[in-house]
Each structure stands twice: as C-alpha cells, then as structure tokens.
Scaffold this motif. Structure first.
Motif, PDB file in Angstrom:
ATOM      1  N   UNK A   6       0.884  -1.158  -0.017  1.00 36.25           N
ATOM      2  CA  UNK A   6       0.059  -0.012  -0.165  1.00 36.25           C
ATOM      3  C   UNK A   6       0.838   1.296   0.019  1.00 36.25           C
ATOM      4  N   UNK A   7       0.461   2.426  -0.599  1.00 36.98           N
ATOM      5  CA  UNK A   7       0.997   3.624  -0.611  1.00 36.98           C
ATOM      6  C   UNK A   7       0.017   4.654  -0.413  1.00 36.98           C
ATOM      7  N   UNK A   8       0.377   5.685   0.616  1.00 34.04           N
ATOM      8  CA  UNK A   8      -0.368   6.743   0.743  1.00 34.04           C
ATOM      9  C   UNK A   8      -0.792   7.017   2.268  1.00 34.04           C
ATOM     10  N   UNK A   9      -1.817   7.520   2.647  1.00 31.25           N
ATOM     11  CA  UNK A   9      -2.201   7.880   3.671  1.00 31.25           C
ATOM     12  C   UNK A   9      -3.061   6.769   4.453  1.00 31.25           C
ATOM     13  N   UNK A  10      -2.536   5.908   5.445  1.00 28.56           N
ATOM     14  CA  UNK A  10      -3.222   4.944   5.967  1.00 28.56           C
ATOM     15  C   UNK A  10      -4.270   5.416   7.367  1.00 28.56           C
ATOM     16  N   UNK A  11      -4.019   6.783   7.547  1.00 33.64           N
ATOM     17  CA  UNK A  11      -4.946   7.678   8.618  1.00 33.64           C
ATOM     18  C   UNK A  11      -5.922   8.349   7.945  1.00 33.64           C
ATOM     19  N   UNK A  12      -6.396   7.963   6.575  1.00 30.49           N
ATOM     20  CA  UNK A  12      -7.096   8.677   5.617  1.00 30.49           C
ATOM     21  C   UNK A  12      -8.853   8.602   6.507  1.00 30.49           C
ATOM     22  N   UNK A  13      -8.907   7.482   7.146  1.00 30.00           N
ATOM     23  CA  UNK A  13     -10.285   7.319   7.727  1.00 30.00           C
ATOM     24  C   UNK A  13     -10.392   7.352   9.322  1.00 30.00           C
ATOM     25  N   UNK A  14      -9.179   7.726   9.932  1.00 33.79           N
ATOM     26  CA  UNK A  14      -8.874   7.654  11.243  1.00 33.79           C
ATOM     27  C   UNK A  14      -9.946   8.438  12.168  1.00 33.79           C
ATOM     28  N   UNK A  15     -10.127   9.837  11.581  1.00 39.60           N
ATOM     29  CA  UNK A  15     -11.516  10.480  12.150  1.00 39.60           C
ATOM     30  C   UNK A  15     -12.776   9.988  12.212  1.00 39.60           C
ATOM     31  N   UNK A  16     -13.063   9.126  11.110  1.00 35.47           N
ATOM     32  CA  UNK A  16     -14.221   8.411  10.933  1.00 35.47           C
ATOM     33  C   UNK A  16     -14.439   7.125  11.788  1.00 35.47           C
ATOM     34  N   UNK A  17     -13.345   6.593  12.435  1.00 35.92           N
ATOM     35  CA  UNK A  17     -13.502   5.247  13.461  1.00 35.92           C
ATOM     36  C   UNK A  17     -12.852   4.117  12.922  1.00 35.92           C
ATOM     37  N   UNK A  18     -11.952   4.507  11.775  1.00 33.21           N
ATOM     38  CA  UNK A  18     -10.985   3.355  11.365  1.00 33.21           C
ATOM     39  C   UNK A  18      -9.605   3.752  11.412  1.00 33.21           C
ATOM     40  N   UNK A  19      -8.745   3.374  12.476  1.00 31.95           N
ATOM     41  CA  UNK A  19      -7.474   3.693  12.852  1.00 31.95           C
ATOM     42  C   UNK A  19      -6.638   3.284  11.766  1.00 31.95           C
ATOM     43  N   UNK A  20      -5.656   3.971  11.781  1.00 30.46           N
ATOM     44  CA  UNK A  20      -4.482   3.769  10.499  1.00 30.46           C
ATOM     45  C   UNK A  20      -3.983   2.171  10.745  1.00 30.46           C
ATOM     46  N   UNK A  21      -3.796   1.751  12.028  1.00 28.54           N
ATOM     47  CA  UNK A  21      -3.204   0.451  11.958  1.00 28.54           C
ATOM     48  C   UNK A  21      -4.108  -0.672  11.948  1.00 28.54           C
ATOM     49  N   UNK A  22      -5.470  -0.411  12.044  1.00 26.32           N
ATOM     50  CA  UNK A  22      -6.478  -1.383  11.546  1.00 26.32           C
ATOM     51  C   UNK A  22      -6.522  -1.458  10.221  1.00 26.32           C
ATOM     52  N   UNK A  23      -6.585  -0.333   9.539  1.00 28.94           N
ATOM     53  CA  UNK A  23      -6.742  -0.209   8.105  1.00 28.94           C
ATOM     54  C   UNK A  23      -5.473  -0.832   7.449  1.00 28.94           C
ATOM     55  N   UNK A  24      -4.208  -0.458   7.958  1.00 26.24           N
ATOM     56  CA  UNK A  24      -3.007  -1.243   7.485  1.00 26.24           C
ATOM     57  C   UNK A  24      -3.151  -2.918   7.646  1.00 26.24           C
ATOM     58  N   UNK A  25      -3.752  -3.214   8.569  1.00 29.58           N
ATOM     59  CA  UNK A  25      -3.983  -4.743   8.585  1.00 29.58           C
ATOM     60  C   UNK A  25      -4.924  -5.138   7.475  1.00 29.58           C
ATOM     61  N   UNK A  26      -6.114  -4.511   7.445  1.00 32.53           N
ATOM     62  CA  UNK A  26      -6.919  -4.740   6.179  1.00 32.53           C
ATOM     63  C   UNK A  26      -6.478  -4.746   4.929  1.00 32.53           C
ATOM     64  N   UNK A  27      -5.564  -3.756   4.713  1.00 33.74           N
ATOM     65  CA  UNK A  27      -5.147  -3.633   3.334  1.00 33.74           C
ATOM     66  C   UNK A  27      -3.963  -4.603   3.115  1.00 33.74           C
ATOM     67  N   UNK A  28      -3.207  -5.073   4.080  1.00 31.41           N
ATOM     68  CA  UNK A  28      -2.273  -5.967   4.058  1.00 31.41           C
ATOM     69  C   UNK A  28      -2.905  -7.667   3.983  1.00 31.41           C
TER      70      UNK A  28
END
Length: 180
Positions: free
Chosen positions: A129-151
């Motif tokens: 992945x490349x880009x902003x993993x914190x793109x949805x953090x303020x909406x309730x999906x933290x960057x570390x969780x999104x990173x796991x999902x993308x991976x």
C-alpha cells in the motif's frame, strides 16, 4: 509509516501504465460514500473514475457535502483506491502501488503522491500500500487497523472495501450502490 500527505525527498518521474490497459473500460466500481447529519449514503460514480484519477476527484468535489466524502474505487478486482478531497488537497491510499505498472489510475495516484516504483524488479513481486493510512481515522477506522485490512492478501479489493464500509457503517448503502 505510509502517509499520503507527505512528500518524499526523491526525484519524481511519471509512471505510465502499460498500453494493454489504456483506454479500455475496466471492471469494478467507483462509489462516493457521503456522511451528512450522522448518516451515510453511497452514490455510484461514472465508470471513467476507474481510469482517470482527475475525473474521480472532480466527481467527488462536485458533491459539495458539508460532511465527509470518501471515494472508493475497486479497479479490475486488482486493487482499490480511497480518496478524500479536502480544502488543502486530496488524501489518497492505494492498496497496491505495483498496479501503477498496468493501470493509469494507479500511476496517477503515485504521481500525485510523488512516489516512484523501485527500480529493482524483485521489490515489485509483492503488493504494497502507498498513501495515507490515516485517511479514515477521524471516522472511526484507525491507521493500524486499515493497514492490517489492506495487507490481508486473502481478500479481494471489493471485499476489503466492503470491510471498510462495514466498519464505518455504510455497508448496506455500498451494496445497494454497486448492485449486490
């Protein structure tokens, strides 16, 4: 950490997609998820958004919502792109930067992020992945969780986007918009 709003101190070069993918209609979907007054709704974007990042950004900006607007692109069931336009620019996340070798929209994402593919072909064997993993953090999906999902390579891009939609609370609206 992968971030989409920073600028790497490397020279940039344009990444151009392979001729086989240029100009042809791509399978997948382009959807805008819009949150207004605490409720989500999804609308389908024109299919050109799967091929042209500028078209996707323009369509999202044209929605002119007071709340959050997120673009979700499932391109050819190979990768996805999340877009989030704002006053200072657009935040981006691509699930697989290697897709820039074959898809114009992926190459456009990397150009906007000012990211180059590594010259070593071995580094291109695994998606990243490349880009902003914190793109949805303020909406309730933290960057570390999104990173796991993308991976999670066991999930197809549409399944990853469905998981994101479920986590943020608009899975039913997304299903309705894409016709599932």
């Amino acid at each position: 950490m992968v971030r989409g709003t920073y600028r790497r101190p490397v020279p940039t070069q344009s990444v151009e997609a392979a001729p086989a993918k240029r100009g042809s209609a791509l399978p997948g979907f382009a959807v805008a998820a819009i949150r207004e007054e605490g409720r989500w709704r999804c609308v389908r974007l024109d299919a050109v958004a799967l091929e042209d990042l500028d078209a996707a950004i323009t369509a999202l900006r044209g929605l002119r919502s007071q709340g959050a607007v997120i673009g979700l692109l499932d391109v050819d069931d190979e990768f996805f792109v999340l877009l989030r336009p704002g006053p200072g620019g657009v935040r981006l996340l691509i699930s697989d930067a290697v897709a820039a070798l074959d898809y114009d929209v992926a190459a456009d994402v990397l150009d906007l992020l000012r990211v180059e593919l590594p010259p070593d072909d071995d580094a291109l064997d695994d998606p990243w992945p490349e880009g902003d993993l914190g793109i949805l953090s303020d909406l309730g999906l933290p960057a570390d969780e999104l990173e796991i999902l993308v991976g999670d390579l066991d999930l197809y891009p549409d399944e990853q986007l469905e998981s994101i939609a479920r986590r943020l609370g608009f899975a039913d609206s997304l299903d309705e918009a894409v016709g599932h």
